[in-house]
Design an enzyme around this catalytic site. Sequence first.
Site, PDB file in Angstrom:
ATOM      1  N   ASN A 111       0.840  -1.268   0.116  1.00 19.28           N
ATOM      2  CA  ASN A 111       0.114   0.099   0.065  1.00 19.28           C
ATOM      3  C   ASN A 111       0.956   1.213  -0.084  1.00 19.28           C
ATOM      4  O   ASN A 111       2.235   1.107  -0.066  1.00 19.28           O
ATOM      5  CB  ASN A 111      -0.920   0.088   1.069  1.00 19.28           C
ATOM      6  N   ASP A 151      -4.133  -6.625   4.199  1.00 14.88           N
ATOM      7  CA  ASP A 151      -5.220  -7.455   4.651  1.00 14.88           C
ATOM      8  C   ASP A 151      -5.178  -8.718   4.063  1.00 14.88           C
ATOM      9  O   ASP A 151      -5.465  -9.671   4.599  1.00 14.88           O
ATOM     10  CB  ASP A 151      -6.755  -6.769   4.417  1.00 14.88           C
ATOM     11  N   PRO A 201      -3.121 -12.338   9.259  1.00 11.82           N
ATOM     12  CA  PRO A 201      -3.600 -12.248  10.604  1.00 11.82           C
ATOM     13  C   PRO A 201      -3.846 -10.993  10.700  1.00 11.82           C
ATOM     14  O   PRO A 201      -3.396  -9.901  10.425  1.00 11.82           O
ATOM     15  CB  PRO A 201      -2.121 -12.759  11.325  1.00 11.82           C
ATOM     16  N   ASP A 202      -5.014 -10.688  11.859  1.00  9.92           N
ATOM     17  CA  ASP A 202      -5.342  -9.475  12.594  1.00  9.92           C
ATOM     18  C   ASP A 202      -4.455  -9.149  13.523  1.00  9.92           C
ATOM     19  O   ASP A 202      -4.706  -9.691  14.561  1.00  9.92           O
ATOM     20  CB  ASP A 202      -6.752  -9.512  12.709  1.00  9.92           C
ATOM     21  N   LEU A 238      -3.798  -6.531  15.335  1.00 12.26           N
ATOM     22  CA  LEU A 238      -4.460  -5.464  16.294  1.00 12.26           C
ATOM     23  C   LEU A 238      -5.304  -6.510  17.426  1.00 12.26           C
ATOM     24  O   LEU A 238      -5.448  -6.382  18.606  1.00 12.26           O
ATOM     25  CB  LEU A 238      -5.172  -4.369  15.840  1.00 12.26           C
TER      26      LEU A 238
END
Length: 397
Positions: A208, A276, A303-304, A306
């Site tokens: 990004n 993501d 993986p998330d 946060l």
Amino acid sequence: MLAGKRILLIIGGGIAAYKSLDLIRRLRERGAAVTPVLTRAGAEFVTPLSVSALAGEKVFTDLFDLTDEAEMGHIQLSRSADLVVVAPATADLMAKMAHGHANDLASTLLMATDTQVLIAPAMNVRMWEHPATRRNLAQLLADGIRVVGPNAGDMACGEYGPGRLSEPLEIVAAIETALGQGSLTGKRILVTSGPTHEPIDPVRYIANRSSGAQGTAIAHALAALGAHVIFVTGPADVPPPQGVQVVRIETAQQMLQAVEAALPADAAVFAAAVADWRVASSSGSKIKKDAGRLPVLEFAENPDILATVSQRKADRPGLVVGFAAETDDVIANATAKRARKGCDWIVANDVSPATGIMGGTENAVHLITAHGREDWPRMSKQDVAARLATRIAQALG
């Protein structure tokens, strides 16, 4: 942070002196008391009456005022403040400070003080870039003087470049940082920053537009307050700050591993723009272009990080701060994200292309907590970082 603090404000000569009036107002809004000292040159640009009206205190101008000097008033002035601020700091004032001159009230105060000093330089670009000014600046930094700015931009003289006085809110943020120095000593804080690169093949990847500038600024601001910072960074455009423990990663999975290895921590700030998704099976060799046929990429969810840390039991940090970069419905989406992820705070911003924030030098954020939200004005990413670091220090006690 500034409630009950006393600031000795020395106003040098120059067109930028007009900003000192707004600076006084901003400081008093935050509960600080301001004792103003106006140089003779400064009084050519702003009047003692206007400075006194805004400060609510007497303006000091003359070293040889018999009433004030009966009890060595200049010594008392120089030592009763929590911080001495020079704004604007002209080339002449910087030269006097660097060489130890004391021939007027302002320079005498600066020589007599045992309080830390913050200067906000302002001058013509050629004066700022002159070898003498550069030498004086180097000496002042070596002496432990703090510096904020100057900024680059159009000048009253018609030239363009560095030399503009920092904006009042930028100076306020620097003051808050200076007065909070050491408030995070002994605290261990984890900061993630930058983008992640998810490989498609050995030469291509998904990423990004994050530059890593905001996360880097946050790590620097926390370290300036005395924290031990573990800085987990993806391939950012900006170098990591000095004085932090740097862990370099490429992918989201590597970032999660580095984050878990860094725990426990007193606080964690997740400023990284983690991809993501990743390619489920990246190719070990370069995917060749085949005329008439397009490669098919199968994606998998990353993986998330946060949510994973926010929902840990045994070693969850006492304060978990996430970031929400949104392009629409910023507040609603960020508020929902805070509840969904389980973090304590969310720092939300609008990264629509028109804002220029993603990859830019400024940011405008909303701090969302369990108690509501704070809307911060647009400011430099360094000032956002300084303000956030101050809030973290307050939250950690």
